[in-house]
Design a protein around this motif. Structure first.
Motif, PDB file in Angstrom:
ATOM      1  N   GLY A   1       0.795  -1.224   0.000  1.00  0.00           N
ATOM      2  CA  GLY A   1       0.000   0.000   0.000  1.00  0.00           C
ATOM      3  C   GLY A   1       0.826   1.271   0.000  1.00  0.00           C
ATOM      4  O   GLY A   1       0.287   2.360  -0.212  1.00  0.00           O
ATOM      5  N   LEU A   2       2.148   1.135   0.229  1.00  0.00           N
ATOM      6  CA  LEU A   2       3.024   2.308   0.241  1.00  0.00           C
ATOM      7  C   LEU A   2       3.811   2.348  -1.067  1.00  0.00           C
ATOM      8  O   LEU A   2       4.650   1.488  -1.320  1.00  0.00           O
ATOM      9  CB  LEU A   2       3.994   2.243   1.420  1.00  0.00           C
ATOM     10  CG  LEU A   2       4.942   3.440   1.586  1.00  0.00           C
ATOM     11  CD1 LEU A   2       4.165   4.690   1.993  1.00  0.00           C
ATOM     12  CD2 LEU A   2       6.044   3.121   2.603  1.00  0.00           C
ATOM     13  N   PRO A   3       3.560   3.337  -1.934  1.00  0.00           N
ATOM     14  CA  PRO A   3       4.302   3.414  -3.199  1.00  0.00           C
ATOM     15  C   PRO A   3       5.739   3.875  -2.976  1.00  0.00           C
ATOM     16  O   PRO A   3       6.027   4.588  -2.010  1.00  0.00           O
ATOM     17  CB  PRO A   3       3.517   4.437  -4.014  1.00  0.00           C
ATOM     18  CG  PRO A   3       2.836   5.290  -2.997  1.00  0.00           C
ATOM     19  CD  PRO A   3       2.550   4.408  -1.815  1.00  0.00           C
ATOM     20  N   VAL A   4       6.628   3.466  -3.866  1.00  0.00           N
ATOM     21  CA  VAL A   4       8.016   3.913  -3.781  1.00  0.00           C
ATOM     22  C   VAL A   4       8.123   5.355  -4.265  1.00  0.00           C
ATOM     23  O   VAL A   4       8.735   6.200  -3.610  1.00  0.00           O
ATOM     24  CB  VAL A   4       8.936   2.987  -4.604  1.00  0.00           C
ATOM     25  CG1 VAL A   4      10.365   3.545  -4.631  1.00  0.00           C
ATOM     26  CG2 VAL A   4       8.939   1.578  -4.020  1.00  0.00           C
ATOM     27  N   ASP A   5       7.533   5.654  -5.398  1.00  0.00           N
ATOM     28  CA  ASP A   5       7.554   7.007  -5.948  1.00  0.00           C
ATOM     29  C   ASP A   5       6.348   7.811  -5.465  1.00  0.00           C
ATOM     30  O   ASP A   5       5.283   7.251  -5.199  1.00  0.00           O
ATOM     31  CB  ASP A   5       7.548   6.958  -7.475  1.00  0.00           C
ATOM     32  CG  ASP A   5       8.793   6.289  -8.037  1.00  0.00           C
ATOM     33  OD1 ASP A   5       9.891   6.546  -7.513  1.00  0.00           O
ATOM     34  OD2 ASP A   5       8.665   5.507  -9.001  1.00  0.00           O
ATOM     35  N   ARG A   6       6.512   9.120  -5.399  1.00  0.00           N
ATOM     36  CA  ARG A   6       5.423   9.979  -4.946  1.00  0.00           C
ATOM     37  C   ARG A   6       4.252   9.924  -5.939  1.00  0.00           C
ATOM     38  O   ARG A   6       4.430  10.217  -7.126  1.00  0.00           O
ATOM     39  CB  ARG A   6       5.906  11.428  -4.818  1.00  0.00           C
ATOM     40  CG  ARG A   6       4.862  12.385  -4.234  1.00  0.00           C
ATOM     41  CD  ARG A   6       5.398  13.804  -4.223  1.00  0.00           C
ATOM     42  NE  ARG A   6       6.535  13.936  -3.330  1.00  0.00           N
ATOM     43  CZ  ARG A   6       6.416  14.184  -2.027  1.00  0.00           C
ATOM     44  NH1 ARG A   6       5.223  14.306  -1.489  1.00  0.00           N
ATOM     45  NH2 ARG A   6       7.499  14.294  -1.285  1.00  0.00           N
TER      46      ARG A   6
ATOM     47  N   PRO B   1      16.095   5.012  -3.138  1.00  0.00           N
ATOM     48  CA  PRO B   1      15.732   3.676  -3.623  1.00  0.00           C
ATOM     49  C   PRO B   1      16.519   3.309  -4.876  1.00  0.00           C
ATOM     50  O   PRO B   1      16.726   4.145  -5.760  1.00  0.00           O
ATOM     51  CB  PRO B   1      14.237   3.802  -3.928  1.00  0.00           C
ATOM     52  CG  PRO B   1      13.762   4.969  -3.111  1.00  0.00           C
ATOM     53  CD  PRO B   1      14.923   5.910  -3.072  1.00  0.00           C
ATOM     54  N   VAL B   2      16.956   2.053  -4.958  1.00  0.00           N
ATOM     55  CA  VAL B   2      17.727   1.571  -6.091  1.00  0.00           C
ATOM     56  C   VAL B   2      16.823   0.930  -7.144  1.00  0.00           C
ATOM     57  O   VAL B   2      17.121   0.942  -8.324  1.00  0.00           O
ATOM     58  CB  VAL B   2      18.795   0.560  -5.624  1.00  0.00           C
ATOM     59  CG1 VAL B   2      19.584   0.002  -6.801  1.00  0.00           C
ATOM     60  CG2 VAL B   2      19.741   1.214  -4.613  1.00  0.00           C
ATOM     61  N   HIS B   3      15.711   0.376  -6.714  1.00  0.00           N
ATOM     62  CA  HIS B   3      14.789  -0.308  -7.620  1.00  0.00           C
ATOM     63  C   HIS B   3      13.369   0.016  -7.179  1.00  0.00           C
ATOM     64  O   HIS B   3      13.165   0.864  -6.310  1.00  0.00           O
ATOM     65  CB  HIS B   3      15.047  -1.831  -7.620  1.00  0.00           C
ATOM     66  CG  HIS B   3      14.868  -2.469  -6.265  1.00  0.00           C
ATOM     67  ND1 HIS B   3      13.956  -3.461  -6.002  1.00  0.00           N
ATOM     68  CD2 HIS B   3      15.479  -2.232  -5.073  1.00  0.00           C
ATOM     69  CE1 HIS B   3      14.031  -3.817  -4.736  1.00  0.00           C
ATOM     70  NE2 HIS B   3      14.944  -3.080  -4.147  1.00  0.00           N
ATOM     71  N   ARG B   4      12.400  -0.624  -7.767  1.00  0.00           N
ATOM     72  CA  ARG B   4      10.999  -0.330  -7.470  1.00  0.00           C
ATOM     73  C   ARG B   4      10.244  -1.589  -7.075  1.00  0.00           C
ATOM     74  O   ARG B   4      10.515  -2.680  -7.584  1.00  0.00           O
ATOM     75  CB  ARG B   4      10.310   0.299  -8.690  1.00  0.00           C
ATOM     76  CG  ARG B   4      10.887   1.634  -9.121  1.00  0.00           C
ATOM     77  CD  ARG B   4      10.604   2.706  -8.101  1.00  0.00           C
ATOM     78  NE  ARG B   4      11.162   4.014  -8.459  1.00  0.00           N
ATOM     79  CZ  ARG B   4      12.349   4.445  -8.091  1.00  0.00           C
ATOM     80  NH1 ARG B   4      13.156   3.673  -7.379  1.00  0.00           N
ATOM     81  NH2 ARG B   4      12.770   5.651  -8.425  1.00  0.00           N
ATOM     82  N   LEU B   5       9.312  -1.428  -6.171  1.00  0.00           N
ATOM     83  CA  LEU B   5       8.291  -2.444  -5.898  1.00  0.00           C
ATOM     84  C   LEU B   5       6.946  -1.785  -6.149  1.00  0.00           C
ATOM     85  O   LEU B   5       6.758  -0.602  -5.834  1.00  0.00           O
ATOM     86  CB  LEU B   5       8.349  -2.928  -4.440  1.00  0.00           C
ATOM     87  CG  LEU B   5       9.580  -3.729  -3.996  1.00  0.00           C
ATOM     88  CD1 LEU B   5       9.473  -4.037  -2.509  1.00  0.00           C
ATOM     89  CD2 LEU B   5       9.717  -5.017  -4.787  1.00  0.00           C
TER      90      LEU B   5
ATOM     91  N   GLU C   1       9.327   8.112  -0.270  1.00  0.00           N
ATOM     92  CA  GLU C   1      10.043   9.386  -0.242  1.00  0.00           C
ATOM     93  C   GLU C   1       9.787  10.165   1.047  1.00  0.00           C
ATOM     94  O   GLU C   1      10.689  10.845   1.564  1.00  0.00           O
ATOM     95  CB  GLU C   1       9.639  10.221  -1.454  1.00  0.00           C
ATOM     96  CG  GLU C   1      10.402  11.516  -1.605  1.00  0.00           C
ATOM     97  CD  GLU C   1      10.033  12.258  -2.878  1.00  0.00           C
ATOM     98  OE1 GLU C   1       9.866  13.487  -2.806  1.00  0.00           O
ATOM     99  OE2 GLU C   1       9.898  11.597  -3.931  1.00  0.00           O
ATOM    100  N   ASN C   2       8.586  10.064   1.583  1.00  0.00           N
ATOM    101  CA  ASN C   2       8.255  10.778   2.810  1.00  0.00           C
ATOM    102  C   ASN C   2       8.968  10.221   4.043  1.00  0.00           C
ATOM    103  O   ASN C   2       8.983  10.860   5.093  1.00  0.00           O
ATOM    104  CB  ASN C   2       6.746  10.727   3.057  1.00  0.00           C
ATOM    105  CG  ASN C   2       5.954  11.464   1.996  1.00  0.00           C
ATOM    106  OD1 ASN C   2       5.426  10.849   1.074  1.00  0.00           O
ATOM    107  ND2 ASN C   2       5.882  12.775   2.096  1.00  0.00           N
TER     108      ASN C   2
END
Length: 215
Positions: A21-26, A51-55, A35-36
């Motif tokens: 439920g928490l995105p990596v990007d804003r 962050p180096v990669h994304r989920l 980011e927050n």
């Protein structure tokens, strides 16, 4: 606070257990993202980790952050070269045929004004390979381990739905979308020259046990 979810930390790297439920990007709507939380993950350093990669937003588990730009560049290169070992757990809304195998299904992005964008299997798309094995079966569902050898967007989600014919339970795009999406980045191992590997494992979230699978 993500500072309470740290799985690994040294002078170069932090691995956190990102909640579903928490995105990596804003997001565009301005809601909270990883980011927050970066200011709370400095642990004595002046520089915020990145962050180096994304989920995906609805995927939980191991997320790697670099603590300086040089480490970030080296870690990204390791991902691009396929040197990072990634292990996922997922509950599928259905049972695949067989107990293990390899999905070799290239992926391409498609979009429409009404439905937005999504990834699809496409022979002309970018190469995407995922190894899989069934760990348990119950009630018409299956607990499956996935080991992606490439890192395409939504790779495991599309490979489950199209390659195995059983979407990930709760997947809002490629499945029925009922309940939480049961996809978890269980383990991450990133080798480093002259240093011990960055290695972390995130415990399965409670949503898996509620679905009848606790391991």
């Amino acid at each position: 606070m993500l500072s309470d979810h740290v799985l690994f930390i040294d002078g170069e790297a932090i691995v956190v257990d990102k909640p579903a439920g928490l995105p990596v990007d804003r997001p565009r709507d301005g809601s909270l993202s990883v980011e927050n939380h970066l200011a709370g993950l400095t642990f004595g350093f002046k520089r915020w980790p990145t962050p180096v990669h994304r989920l995906d937003r609805d995927t939980s588990g191991c997320l790697l952050l670099a603590r300086n730009p040089k480490a970030h560049a080296r870690f990204q290169q390791a991902f691009e070269q396929g040197l990072v070992e990634k292990t996922y757990r997922a509950v599928l809304a259905g049972e695949p045929e067989g107990d293990e195998g390899t999905i070799d299904l290239p992926l391409a992005k498609v979009s429409s004004p009404r439905a937005g964008w999504r990834m699809v299997g496409d022979a002309g798309g970018k190469p995407a390979v995922t190894r899989w094995r069934v760990l348990a079966r119950s009630g018409g569902r299956a607990l499956v381990e996935f080991r992606p050898e490439t890192g395409r967007t939504h790779q495991i989600r599309v490979h489950a739905a199209e390659g195995l014919g059983a979407p990930i339970a709760g997947d809002p795009v490629y499945g029925g979308g009922q309940g939480p999406m049961l996809l978890h980045a269980l383990k991450l191992v990133l080798p480093r020259d002259g240093k011990p590997a960055v290695e972390a494992q995130a415990p399965l979230p409670a949503s898996f046990a509620k679905a009848g699978f606790d391991g």
